[in-house]
Design a protein around this motif. Structure first.
Motif, PDB file in Angstrom:
ATOM      1  N   ARG A   1      80.392  -3.939  46.724  1.00 39.18           N
ATOM      2  CA  ARG A   1      80.693  -3.136  45.532  1.00 39.18           C
ATOM      3  C   ARG A   1      79.731  -1.963  45.418  1.00 39.18           C
ATOM      4  O   ARG A   1      80.145  -0.829  45.175  1.00 39.18           O
ATOM      5  CB  ARG A   1      80.606  -4.014  44.276  1.00 39.18           C
ATOM      6  CG  ARG A   1      80.783  -3.217  42.992  1.00 39.18           C
ATOM      7  CD  ARG A   1      80.464  -4.064  41.781  1.00 39.18           C
ATOM      8  NE  ARG A   1      81.620  -4.785  41.284  1.00 39.18           N
ATOM      9  CZ  ARG A   1      81.569  -5.669  40.306  1.00 39.18           C
ATOM     10  NH1 ARG A   1      80.419  -5.960  39.745  1.00 39.18           N
ATOM     11  NH2 ARG A   1      82.661  -6.276  39.874  1.00 39.18           N
TER      12      ARG A   1
ATOM     13  N   TYR B   1      81.047   1.992  45.546  1.00 34.89           N
ATOM     14  CA  TYR B   1      80.807   2.846  44.384  1.00 34.89           C
ATOM     15  C   TYR B   1      79.884   4.006  44.749  1.00 34.89           C
ATOM     16  O   TYR B   1      80.150   5.169  44.393  1.00 34.89           O
ATOM     17  CB  TYR B   1      80.162   2.024  43.263  1.00 34.89           C
ATOM     18  CG  TYR B   1      81.124   1.306  42.341  1.00 34.89           C
ATOM     19  CD1 TYR B   1      81.219   1.645  40.998  1.00 34.89           C
ATOM     20  CD2 TYR B   1      81.930   0.290  42.787  1.00 34.89           C
ATOM     21  CE1 TYR B   1      82.078   0.989  40.139  1.00 34.89           C
ATOM     22  CE2 TYR B   1      82.800  -0.380  41.949  1.00 34.89           C
ATOM     23  CZ  TYR B   1      82.867  -0.029  40.624  1.00 34.89           C
ATOM     24  OH  TYR B   1      83.720  -0.681  39.790  1.00 34.89           O
TER      25      TYR B   1
ATOM     26  N   ASP C   1      76.640  -3.123  38.650  1.00 38.47           N
ATOM     27  CA  ASP C   1      76.966  -4.369  39.342  1.00 38.47           C
ATOM     28  C   ASP C   1      76.201  -5.542  38.747  1.00 38.47           C
ATOM     29  O   ASP C   1      76.743  -6.640  38.619  1.00 38.47           O
ATOM     30  CB  ASP C   1      76.647  -4.227  40.828  1.00 38.47           C
ATOM     31  CG  ASP C   1      76.963  -5.491  41.600  1.00 38.47           C
ATOM     32  OD1 ASP C   1      78.150  -5.711  41.907  1.00 38.47           O
ATOM     33  OD2 ASP C   1      76.031  -6.268  41.881  1.00 38.47           O
TER      34      ASP C   1
ATOM     35  N   GLU D   1      86.623   0.193  41.384  1.00 39.10           N
ATOM     36  CA  GLU D   1      86.656  -1.269  41.381  1.00 39.10           C
ATOM     37  C   GLU D   1      87.800  -1.789  42.244  1.00 39.10           C
ATOM     38  O   GLU D   1      87.642  -2.763  42.986  1.00 39.10           O
ATOM     39  CB  GLU D   1      86.786  -1.779  39.943  1.00 39.10           C
ATOM     40  CG  GLU D   1      86.740  -3.294  39.816  1.00 39.10           C
ATOM     41  CD  GLU D   1      85.399  -3.884  40.194  1.00 39.10           C
ATOM     42  OE1 GLU D   1      85.334  -5.099  40.441  1.00 39.10           O
ATOM     43  OE2 GLU D   1      84.400  -3.122  40.247  1.00 39.10           O
TER      44      GLU D   1
ATOM     45  N   ALA E   1      86.738  -1.405  45.835  1.00 39.75           N
ATOM     46  CA  ALA E   1      85.749  -2.407  46.233  1.00 39.75           C
ATOM     47  C   ALA E   1      86.407  -3.766  46.454  1.00 39.75           C
ATOM     48  O   ALA E   1      86.073  -4.485  47.394  1.00 39.75           O
ATOM     49  CB  ALA E   1      84.652  -2.508  45.168  1.00 39.75           C
ATOM     50  N   ARG E   2      87.361  -4.125  45.600  1.00 36.83           N
ATOM     51  CA  ARG E   2      88.032  -5.414  45.757  1.00 36.83           C
ATOM     52  C   ARG E   2      88.942  -5.432  46.971  1.00 36.83           C
ATOM     53  O   ARG E   2      89.214  -6.495  47.539  1.00 36.83           O
ATOM     54  CB  ARG E   2      88.831  -5.741  44.500  1.00 36.83           C
ATOM     55  CG  ARG E   2      87.945  -6.039  43.289  1.00 36.83           C
ATOM     56  CD  ARG E   2      88.780  -6.366  42.071  1.00 36.83           C
ATOM     57  NE  ARG E   2      87.933  -6.692  40.935  1.00 36.83           N
ATOM     58  CZ  ARG E   2      88.399  -6.999  39.732  1.00 36.83           C
ATOM     59  NH1 ARG E   2      89.709  -7.027  39.517  1.00 36.83           N
ATOM     60  NH2 ARG E   2      87.574  -7.284  38.741  1.00 36.83           N
TER      61      ARG E   2
END
Length: 851
Positions: free
Chosen positions: A300, A304, A414, A459, A462-463
């Motif tokens: 993550r 980001y 985070d 997000e 990142a997932r």
């Protein structure tokens, strides 16, 4: 053209196509062949094309004329091997075969039947060469031959059947050549695109533009070369131009080989860069392998940070530094004791001083790596603050490297949005809200602005990235290696001599144990915080009794809930809820007896659950007995079987009485602390807590220029309920009222009980013009919910005041709202109606009792 690379997903195909630009002419793509779909429409079209080709090509064969046989054989000798080995004009999207040039040259001779033979033979060779590893498909081969023959017929029509262009001879010849190239291009590309449309459903023009438009210049250039060849043939014969073409192809081929080597070098450089990055990532994961949450944290933070860096216009070198720093920013925690890193509560000033060294140590480690981009300064400064109050160098504003400013924001987000030992993860929106509040103080406002605008998109990115979990295998049994090269330590005696006690070691061990127990007993009584007490216990106890994991379960009614967990599989044990009497720890809580070397796998919560698996194989569990009975269980876990001894149990039992007292005191302190700010009846905040919260909200509103509404709610004729039904029923009604108020308020609203039947609401962000409608809706909803649950015809009086219009402090707002509430109570008809209804209800109940 359809890609012939098996196993490449559609989303990655374009990337691989771009990488193929400049490949050698022996392409592994077919032109115009394709893997046929068995759909009826597609197969019908293929067969139709074959029939059209037969109808247009068979008549010229019946009119075969005596041809220049050596020329035809020479063309076949040169073009057929070129077709079979896929020699031609290569491009990332496909291949224009060199044989088409010979087809156009043959068309210039005016003998269509020879051209058709040349086209059909080369199409067959092209298909057979391209399908050596895929097997042969007769329908496929016939389709390709048909398309090439139709293109030859179309080209012959342009040269011999269509009206000739007007104008100068040279211009007319050039224009005719262009028309020849275009006609053959359309004749070959259009059937291919239409077949693809019938097979895949892709839009016709889109597929034609993406896969075929690039070929048109090559067709036109081939037609012009064919015209030049025809001119040279008329002057020198066909042998000289043919030899010249072969001679010119050799340097062209050498040039293509050079491009292939250049591309291979570039590809190797890209692979080395990717390997370098994967090595960095593996190092970062290995450093933090003890923390199971770190891998997702690294992914993550990296996504980001890099995306925000791109948005802010960082150079390629700065982005690479940021990517590496995002993975390695916590490497300096190797120098921080583990009990400080994993401590569930707040750090002491001394512990925080120790924690602050990790960015400096991390930068010193990374300076020795000698990255080709500035990674160490980012790692050193990622805990600096925009206002200059950070560490280690107290840099301020633009003095902080831009990469460190980005990493600071992302790392904090985070941390807020991830589960920690001491708190649950915050919702992402709430975490971003906290970051926004710190913009200009802790964080660079530019970075915060980009984050606030794109955090939902980031997000998702990142997932979407997969994480390969790093799991270190510690249970491998190694065969052989009876002794190290230097031999064993002298104190390690064979089993036969083990019965001979080493009294010096035993005396030293006894003194060490006594010292550790004294220190542990002293430390357990120094704090009233449960988290700090158990954290100290985990660190001190491990010096006496080695363990891989420790859990303290506290008894709440009939269930054991984990109050503190540390070590391996911490997240697993933290998720357990153990009924008293079940499993290992539940049995200890019920019976009050200890267990030595029990099986951790019998704990309810992950027994027979394949998704929850622990490698720990032995457990030592003892009860924690307080003044009023058992309050919990202390359980230690080890990875080895039968890892605990009777001495370990003795030490643990000696500790438990002191620990149980410390835990009980901490629980009482927590309960007293909670009762000081919580209403015992409704569970809502009390008046003391209300004033503290209201002062904070007013200060925030002044700082941000916000608005706030304070409402006072009172139950009409509540005394009648107590008089007629008793105080217990009145208390139940107050509890229902408190629950209804919380239900009909937002999560950000604050509901408190002032005392008696009076409640206070703090509604942040509610402007004065919206307050009347909001209060009316709230009053109606709460009255209906209480009526549905209790059967009472409840009537509420509501008064409110707004900041800053009605006052700028808590006392003024409460006073104004209270006056408005009493004015509403006095002028309300509901008060009189409620009194009348209660009197009627009491009369009916009395008559019923008499009967």
């Amino acid at each position: 053209m359809q890609s012939s690379r098996p196993g490449i997903p559609e989303r990655d195909r374009e990337k691989h196509l771009r990488k193929d630009r400049g490949n050698v002419c022996r392409s592994f793509r077919r032109f115009p062949s394709r893997r046929m779909n068995s759909t009826s429409a597609n197969r019908a079209f293929v067969r139709l094309m074959i029939l059209i080709a037969m109808a247009t090509t068979l008549p010229p064969f019946f009119a075969w004329r005596t041809a220049d046989l050596p020329q035809l054989l020479a063309f076949l000798a040169v073009s057929v091997p070129a077709s079979y080995f896929r020699v031609g004009f290569s491009h990332g999207q496909g291949l224009v075969p060199l044989a088409l040039l010979f087809v156009m040259i043959s068309l210039r001779t005016g003998q269509l039947e020879q051209t058709l033979l040349l086209a059909a033979t080369n199409a067959l060779a092209f298909e057979l060469g391209g399908r050596r590893s895929h097997g042969k498909n007769a329908e496929q081969v016939l389709f390709t031959m048909a398309v090439w023959c139709i293109a030859a017929v179309a080209g012959d029509y342009v040269l011999n059947g269509a009206p000739q262009p007007m104008g100068r001879m040279e211009v007319a010849a050039a224009l005719q050549s262009v028309l020849l190239g275009v006609s053959m291009f359309i004749s070959i590309s259009f059937p291919e695109v239409l077949a693809q449309r019938l097979e895949t459903g892709q839009r016709l023009m889109q597929a034609w533009k993406e896969r075929h438009v690039w070929m048109m210049p090559y067709f036109v250039a081939s037609a012009l070369i064919a015209a030049l060849f025809d001119v040279a043939r008329s002057q020198f014969g066909w042998q000289i131009p043919l030899l010249l073409m072969v001679a010119l192809y050799l340097p062209y081929r050498a040039y293509l080989l050079y491009l292939e080597k250049v591309e291979e070098s570039l590809r190797h450089a890209e692979e080395m860069a990717a390997l370098h990055l994967r090595t960095i990532e593996a190092l970062a994961l290995a450093i933090d392998a003890k923390d199971e949450t770190t891998q997702e944290h690294l992914q993550r933070v990296q996504v980001y940070a890099v995306e925000i860096g791109k948005e802010l216009g960082l150079s390629g070198r700065e982005l690479e530094a940021l990517r590496a720093a995002a993975l390695l920013h916590d490497i300096g925690k190797l120098a921080v004791p583990e009990h400080i890193i994993s401590k569930p509560g707040r750090l002491t000033p001394e512990e925080f001083e120790r924690m602050k060294i990790h960015p400096v140590v991390g930068a010193q480690i990374l300076e020795r790596v000698r990255f080709p981009y500035p990674v160490a300064p980012i790692v050193r400064s990622h805990h600096e603050r925009w206002d200059g109050n950070g560490y280690p160098d107290r840099l301020k504003g633009e003095e902080i490297p831009i990469g460190a400013r980005i990493l600071s924001v992302v790392d904090t987000l985070d941390a807020l949005a991830t589960d920690r030992h001491y708190r649950k993860a915050l919702p992402l929106d709430e975490a971003v809200g906290i970051i926004l509040q710190e913009a200009g103080k802790a964080f660079d406002p530019r970075v915060v602005e980009v984050l606030a605008r794109r955090y939902r998109e980031l997000e998702q990115m990142a997932r979407a990235r997969s994480v390969n979990e790093l799991k270190l295998q510690k249970e491998v049994e190694i065969q052989g290696g009876e002794a190290p090269g230097a031999g064993f330590e002298t104190a390690a005696q064979p089993a036969a001599a083990a019965s001979q006690p080493d009294f010096l070691n035993q005396i030293a061990a006894a003194r060490q144990e006594a010292h550790e127990l004294f220190e542990l007993a002293h430390n357990l009584g120094t704090s009233l915080s449960l988290d700090e007490t158990l954290s100290v216990l985990s660190v001190r106890l491990k010096r006496i009794i080695p363990y891989d994991a420790m859990a303290v379960y506290l008894k709440k009614e009939k269930v054991l809930e984990p109050a503190f967990v540390t070590g391996e599989n911490a997240r697993l044990f933290s998720s357990l809820r153990i009924p008293v009497g079940q499993g290992l720890s539940g049995w200890v809580a019920e019976t009050g007896r200890e267990i030595l070397n029990g099986n951790p796998s019998v704990e309810p919560g992950y027994l027979n659950d394949e998704t929850k698996f622990s490698t720990l194989q032995s457990a030592l569990a003892v009860p924690l007995e307080g003044l009023n009975g058992i309050i919990g269980v202390l359980t230690l876990y080890r990875a080895e079987r039968n890892a605990f001894s009777r001495d370990h149990m003795r030490v643990l039992l000696a500790v438990c009485s002191k620990l149980a007292l410390a835990v009980e005191n901490a629980l009482r302190y927590h309960q007293a602390e909670s009762s000081a700010t919580t209403d015992f009846l409704t569970g809502l905040p009390n008046a003391r807590s209300l004033f503290h919260h209201l002062d904070n909200e007013l200060a925030r509103s002044r700082r941000l220029g916000g608005v706030l509404t304070l409402a006072v709610i009172d139950v009409d004729n509540f005394k009648l309920i107590n008089d007629e039904r008793g105080h217990l029923e009145g208390n139940r009604l107050l509890q229902l009222l408190g629950e209804a108020l919380r239900t009909h308020c937002r999560e950000s609203d604050y509901v408190a009980r002032m005392g008696g039947d009076e409640f206070v609401l703090v509604l942040g962000g509610l402007a004065r013009d919206l307050a009347p409608m909001r209060m009316a809706h709230l009053k109606r909803g709460v009255e209906e919910e209480v009526r549905a649950k209790s059967g009472y015809e409840l009537a509420l009086s509501v008064g409110w005041a707004c900041y800053p219009e009605d006052g700028d402090n808590a006392e003024d707002l409460l006073s104004t709202a209270d006056r408005e509430m009493y004015r509403a109570k006095q002028s309300s008809e509901s008060r009189r109606r409620t009194r009348a209804r209660w009197q009627q209800w009491a009369y009916r109940m009395e008559q019923t009792a008499i009967q």
